[in-house]
Design a protein around this motif. Sequence first.
Motif, PDB file in Angstrom:
ATOM      1  N   TYR A   1     -10.376   4.954   7.670  1.00  0.00           N
ATOM      2  CA  TYR A   1     -10.094   6.363   7.456  1.00  0.00           C
ATOM      3  C   TYR A   1      -8.693   6.463   6.837  1.00  0.00           C
ATOM      4  N   ALA A   2      -8.343   7.670   6.317  1.00  0.00           N
ATOM      5  CA  ALA A   2      -7.002   7.920   5.794  1.00  0.00           C
ATOM      6  C   ALA A   2      -6.644   6.986   4.660  1.00  0.00           C
ATOM      7  N   VAL A   3      -7.504   6.891   3.675  1.00  0.00           N
ATOM      8  CA  VAL A   3      -7.211   6.045   2.526  1.00  0.00           C
ATOM      9  C   VAL A   3      -6.777   6.927   1.362  1.00  0.00           C
ATOM     10  N   GLN A   4      -5.612   6.654   0.832  1.00  0.00           N
ATOM     11  CA  GLN A   4      -5.145   7.368  -0.355  1.00  0.00           C
ATOM     12  C   GLN A   4      -4.861   6.373  -1.466  1.00  0.00           C
ATOM     13  N   PRO A   5      -4.977   6.826  -2.715  1.00  0.00           N
ATOM     14  CA  PRO A   5      -4.559   5.949  -3.809  1.00  0.00           C
ATOM     15  C   PRO A   5      -3.040   6.031  -3.981  1.00  0.00           C
ATOM     16  N   ASP A   6      -2.508   5.257  -4.899  1.00  0.00           N
ATOM     17  CA  ASP A   6      -1.084   5.376  -5.212  1.00  0.00           C
ATOM     18  C   ASP A   6      -0.806   6.770  -5.751  1.00  0.00           C
ATOM     19  N   TRP A   7       0.472   7.152  -5.760  1.00  0.00           N
ATOM     20  CA  TRP A   7       0.790   8.565  -5.962  1.00  0.00           C
ATOM     21  C   TRP A   7       0.285   9.119  -7.289  1.00  0.00           C
ATOM     22  N   TYR A   8       0.295   8.281  -8.340  1.00  0.00           N
ATOM     23  CA  TYR A   8      -0.074   8.801  -9.651  1.00  0.00           C
ATOM     24  C   TYR A   8      -1.560   9.081  -9.764  1.00  0.00           C
TER      25      TYR A   8
END
Lengths: 321, 531
Positions: free
Chosen positions: B306-313
């Motif tokens: 859970y709580a997977v985000q890509p890099d900011w861009y």
Amino acid sequence: MAFRRLHVDWLIFLSIPFKLKYLRKLLPFVVIATVIMIAMTTFRSGAQISKSGSSMENLASVSTSTSSPSGSTTTSATTTTEAKPKPPSVNTGPLLYESSGTPASKSQVEQGKIYFDQSCSSCHGMGAEGSSRAPNLVGLGPATIDFWLTTGRMPLSNTIVQPERKPPRYDPSQSLDIVAYVTSLGPGGPLIPNISGVPNASIAEGASLFALNCAGCHTITGAGDELASGAYAPSLHQATPTQVAEAIRTGPANMPRFSPGIMTNRQVNDIVKYVTQSIQHPNNAGGFGLGGVGPVAEGFVGLLIGVGILMLFALWIGDRS
Amino acid sequence: MPSLLKKDKPKQTGAEKATAGAKWLDDRLGLAKGGRVFFNKIFPDHWSFMLGEIALYSFVVLLVTGVFLTLYYVPSADMMTYHGSYAPLKGTQVSAAYNSTLAISFNVRFGLLVRQMHHWAADIFLGAIAVHMCRVFFTGAFRRPRELNWIVGVTLLILGISNGFLGYSLPDDLISGTGLRIMFSVVESIPVVGTHLAFWLFGGNYPGNGVIIPRMYMLHVLLVPAIMVALVGAHLALLVKQKHTQFSGPGKTEKNVVGTPMWPGFMFKTQGYFFLVVAVLAGLGGWAQINPIWQYGQYFPYKVSYAVQPDWYMGWLDGALRIMPSWEFQNFGYMIPNMFFPSVLLPGIAFNIFIVWPFIEAKVRKDYKEHHLLERPRDNPWRTSIGAGALAFFFMLFAASSTDVLANYFNISLNLVLWFFRFATYIIPFIVSAVTYKMCLELQALGQYGGRRKRFNVVLRTAEGEYLSVKTPARPGDLDILSGEEEEPLELTEQVSQKLRESAELIGVSGSESTKVQPPADEGVRTVERD
């Protein structure tokens, strides 16, 4: 004469600050050199980490058997109660532990009733039969009661959506008295799990089981996260080994319950070992861990600190008008 | 014969030898002419002109650290048993790619430092591009004749984002695998060709037959960087050819460029800045952990965190995906998948608007003239408010990619956060635009030098007990806020000024004569006429 020559030498030395104009041009190099040097000295190289990683198994197995990091709650409780010889009074109470065949004593049950009447009965009813405000506790089993009490979630301070972990009101032996009393009211439910196998459990197996069964809500770093409609998966960083095992076996709140038919004792122990070692003491090679929430924190650091500092440097070097 | 000739020659000093060597090269390559252009290139001194350099130098760091990483990385999805030194994973099945990334982190000397520097450099490279792009946009530096360079820059941004995602996916850890899973669905969602395209890229239905990692590796280290290097070269060549823009100011016109020449002066400045960028990246690489893949474990399609985000861009794309309502559209018997709108259509439209923006603006404002003097953002409230609104839109999308983190941190319901972003993402940009427009007008109304410096009043008490309030003498550059003209020193009657002088001496304020002191001319600043 000697004094005079010395005087002249000093003058030359003092004239250096007046050449600051030239020194300024050297400043960037000085800054870089310093930063690189500090970075090199404080950087923990991978080789060192891996060494400590391999020795971690031994270290951590010691720590599991002695006490939990906070030292406040259940681990010490269970170990002490397991270790200490049962009181001489007649053991007429219910069985609480998977690991020990000795049932609770009569005095425990009696003491537990006093605590229960004080703190629990107003919602759960005098006979733990439940009310419109709180569920029936009869037949839930010792593991459930022990989990809710030792994590401080019960007694509830205010009726919010999901009870939060807080310092427990009762110390471990008092909690156990309540567990004994509630369990004496009716049979059934899982016993407090046997975690004696944890020191010999496999972290690798635990990691795999954790990614498969737990990470979907608790996240792979165990930081916990928000689920739908105000429910959340709590952080695992403070859970004691017993609490982890109890949570797996009893499925508190929104968590699914993993009964022995789904997950063997050995697998539970693997997960407990992984959570209490790798998750609670992560290998943070390469600098500060940034909270284990992944790219969100990394993005903020990269943009605010990285690009921010470089923009300040640009302001320093460049013209501002 | 050669030995005879040598004897006749007078002995050369080192410098003469070097000069002769250089001349030999120049006779054959003709480098001096280009060198003169290079060394005489004028760089305006304003700090905001350095932002692009952050990107340039991060790119250099990316190339250098990237080369180091290719020495150890194994682009293969073949499964093997892990025998490395990270204890918790010992004996588990991992892919060769993940295994080699773990080896870089734990067993290669400086491996983790370089890996982290590489990742931070990517984050900062794209951050610097964004900031640089804002500077160029808000000052109108993209106007004729620089439209082409703007397009090259936007292309670099797109390639940078793509390559960042490819690199992020290479370690084959649990988090990046989840991202790849999303990307498969994104490609699949393209109408008509999507399924074929996705199957072709991945070599079958997800997770494919293991070809995706070698393919991504080839794109990440060869194809995309090669194009980027070429485009960076073109970007800089155009910059030299067209000369820099500059802010208006004394002595600065549409016909000239005022600033520091490459030699002597700017070269040292920019080299210092290069070292500063490397220092910051090394500092972050050494101190701040990024992407600790060993904590995530090997990716398997049946495991998920859970709580997977890509890099900011990539965050704004993830945010757009998250807040997309579950609508589906049926057309001509085909369903357009829900994912298509936020993850294909949105970036497609956004990047296309970026690319054609210079032409849109020229058309709308009917301004086809050449511009070398920059506008301050307030001078063009129309463009500034649109830009600010767009920034707010992308920022809201970016924030929407961390709905779960926000909900967890502030202890609010995830559903509430989601619904907030579903509306706020479209409302807030308009508010930001309106406020920006108003602010630009207010700043304009202050006059050219408005708010720069206030003339303060001195209240004096004479010996008789009389109070006088007098403005302090005008200093050079002090302008009247309303008229915008330089203020005359206050005229005083002889009596008052006598009293003032006496009292002023007491409190140490000097006389009311304004002396016009020109700021000393900055050494090394040179003006060059445009062609």
